[in-house]
Design a protein around this motif. Sequence first.
Motif, PDB file in Angstrom:
ATOM      1  N   GLY A  80      41.044  21.051  83.422  1.00  0.00           N
ATOM      2  CA  GLY A  80      39.478  21.364  83.757  1.00  0.00           C
ATOM      3  C   GLY A  80      38.656  21.409  82.321  1.00  0.00           C
ATOM      4  O   GLY A  80      39.289  21.149  81.430  1.00  0.00           O
ATOM      5  N   PRO A  81      37.456  21.710  82.172  1.00  0.00           N
ATOM      6  CA  PRO A  81      36.741  21.506  81.080  1.00  0.00           C
ATOM      7  C   PRO A  81      36.850  22.712  80.298  1.00  0.00           C
ATOM      8  O   PRO A  81      37.368  23.747  80.579  1.00  0.00           O
ATOM      9  N   LEU A  82      36.168  22.696  78.981  1.00  0.00           N
ATOM     10  CA  LEU A  82      35.915  23.991  78.214  1.00  0.00           C
ATOM     11  C   LEU A  82      34.735  24.666  78.505  1.00  0.00           C
ATOM     12  O   LEU A  82      33.661  24.010  78.666  1.00  0.00           O
ATOM     13  N   LEU A  83      34.631  25.949  78.771  1.00  0.00           N
ATOM     14  CA  LEU A  83      33.463  26.629  79.245  1.00  0.00           C
ATOM     15  C   LEU A  83      33.230  27.491  78.130  1.00  0.00           C
ATOM     16  O   LEU A  83      33.876  28.306  77.432  1.00  0.00           O
ATOM     17  N   ILE A  84      32.110  27.096  77.519  1.00  0.00           N
ATOM     18  CA  ILE A  84      31.587  27.703  76.252  1.00  0.00           C
ATOM     19  C   ILE A  84      30.187  28.447  76.507  1.00  0.00           C
ATOM     20  O   ILE A  84      29.284  28.009  77.134  1.00  0.00           O
ATOM     21  N   GLU A  85      30.071  29.744  75.806  1.00  0.00           N
ATOM     22  CA  GLU A  85      28.989  30.522  76.094  1.00  0.00           C
ATOM     23  C   GLU A  85      27.621  29.834  75.324  1.00  0.00           C
ATOM     24  O   GLU A  85      27.975  29.312  74.227  1.00  0.00           O
ATOM     25  N   GLY A  86      26.544  29.556  75.852  1.00  0.00           N
ATOM     26  CA  GLY A  86      25.456  28.805  75.443  1.00  0.00           C
ATOM     27  C   GLY A  86      24.614  29.612  74.685  1.00  0.00           C
ATOM     28  O   GLY A  86      24.616  30.847  74.358  1.00  0.00           O
ATOM     29  N   PRO A  87      23.728  29.125  73.929  1.00  0.00           N
ATOM     30  CA  PRO A  87      23.447  27.701  73.896  1.00  0.00           C
ATOM     31  C   PRO A  87      24.257  27.013  72.960  1.00  0.00           C
ATOM     32  O   PRO A  87      24.919  27.724  71.996  1.00  0.00           O
ATOM     33  N   VAL A  88      24.439  25.746  73.128  1.00  0.00           N
ATOM     34  CA  VAL A  88      25.427  24.922  72.030  1.00  0.00           C
ATOM     35  C   VAL A  88      24.700  23.589  71.852  1.00  0.00           C
ATOM     36  O   VAL A  88      23.975  23.054  72.485  1.00  0.00           O
ATOM     37  N   GLU A  89      25.308  23.004  70.691  1.00  0.00           N
ATOM     38  CA  GLU A  89      25.052  21.659  70.409  1.00  0.00           C
ATOM     39  C   GLU A  89      26.579  21.009  70.372  1.00  0.00           C
ATOM     40  O   GLU A  89      27.450  21.685  69.746  1.00  0.00           O
ATOM     41  N   VAL A  90      26.715  19.890  70.991  1.00  0.00           N
ATOM     42  CA  VAL A  90      27.919  19.140  70.819  1.00  0.00           C
ATOM     43  C   VAL A  90      27.531  17.993  70.166  1.00  0.00           C
ATOM     44  O   VAL A  90      26.578  17.211  70.359  1.00  0.00           O
ATOM     45  N   VAL A  91      28.500  17.590  69.173  1.00  0.00           N
ATOM     46  CA  VAL A  91      28.459  16.282  68.313  1.00  0.00           C
ATOM     47  C   VAL A  91      29.558  15.433  68.727  1.00  0.00           C
ATOM     48  O   VAL A  91      30.577  15.845  68.603  1.00  0.00           O
ATOM     49  N   ASP A  92      29.271  14.115  69.160  1.00  0.00           N
ATOM     50  CA  ASP A  92      30.397  13.382  69.584  1.00  0.00           C
ATOM     51  C   ASP A  92      30.901  12.521  68.353  1.00  0.00           C
ATOM     52  O   ASP A  92      30.441  12.679  67.075  1.00  0.00           O
ATOM     53  N   GLU A  93      31.677  11.592  68.633  1.00  0.00           N
ATOM     54  CA  GLU A  93      32.644  10.932  67.470  1.00  0.00           C
ATOM     55  C   GLU A  93      31.772   9.946  66.918  1.00  0.00           C
ATOM     56  O   GLU A  93      32.135   9.520  65.782  1.00  0.00           O
ATOM     57  N   HIS A  94      30.373   9.610  67.510  1.00  0.00           N
ATOM     58  CA  HIS A  94      29.608   8.772  66.916  1.00  0.00           C
ATOM     59  C   HIS A  94      28.382   9.631  66.137  1.00  0.00           C
ATOM     60  O   HIS A  94      27.594   8.847  65.603  1.00  0.00           O
ATOM     61  N   ARG A 141      26.298  11.576  67.654  1.00  0.00           N
ATOM     62  CA  ARG A 141      25.296  11.861  68.480  1.00  0.00           C
ATOM     63  C   ARG A 141      25.209  13.542  68.938  1.00  0.00           C
ATOM     64  O   ARG A 141      26.158  13.903  69.156  1.00  0.00           O
ATOM     65  N   VAL A 142      24.064  13.932  68.914  1.00  0.00           N
ATOM     66  CA  VAL A 142      24.108  15.493  69.167  1.00  0.00           C
ATOM     67  C   VAL A 142      23.519  15.567  70.718  1.00  0.00           C
ATOM     68  O   VAL A 142      22.140  14.912  71.003  1.00  0.00           O
ATOM     69  N   THR A 143      24.211  16.346  71.272  1.00  0.00           N
ATOM     70  CA  THR A 143      23.565  16.821  72.630  1.00  0.00           C
ATOM     71  C   THR A 143      23.644  18.282  72.803  1.00  0.00           C
ATOM     72  O   THR A 143      24.264  18.967  72.498  1.00  0.00           O
ATOM     73  N   VAL A 144      22.436  18.733  73.311  1.00  0.00           N
ATOM     74  CA  VAL A 144      22.144  20.208  73.090  1.00  0.00           C
ATOM     75  C   VAL A 144      21.981  20.798  74.669  1.00  0.00           C
ATOM     76  O   VAL A 144      21.242  20.145  75.470  1.00  0.00           O
ATOM     77  N   SER A 145      22.311  21.935  74.720  1.00  0.00           N
ATOM     78  CA  SER A 145      22.163  22.605  75.885  1.00  0.00           C
ATOM     79  C   SER A 145      21.774  24.100  75.802  1.00  0.00           C
ATOM     80  O   SER A 145      22.326  24.876  74.712  1.00  0.00           O
ATOM     81  N   ASP A 146      20.731  24.659  76.564  1.00  0.00           N
ATOM     82  CA  ASP A 146      20.266  26.070  76.059  1.00  0.00           C
ATOM     83  C   ASP A 146      20.910  27.097  77.415  1.00  0.00           C
ATOM     84  O   ASP A 146      20.205  27.836  77.367  1.00  0.00           O
TER      85      ASP A 146
END
Length: 76
Positions: A17-31, A33-38
């Motif tokens: 399954g996925p990683l469950l992470i307490e937010g808010p978070v910023e995810v930076v991919d291998e390119h 790119r930053v994706t944000v969730s609050d």
Amino acid sequence: MAVPSERPRRVRVQRDGPLLIEGPVEVVDEHGRVTVSDRFEVAVCTCRRSRLYPWCDTSHRRRERRGDKTGEGGPA
């Protein structure tokens, strides 16, 4: 500059399954790119099948697992 939190973020690892992470978070991919969730908790995809990648959309549930094929090790 971000203020350090009072305690570390909690990351829960789930088998198949996925990683469950307490937010808010910023995810930076291998390119880079930053994706944000609050949200208060986010599910980050680890199988790369999600149409919402990097967020999990439960696509991993449709993946066939070892030994789950019909006729292999199941009841008759």
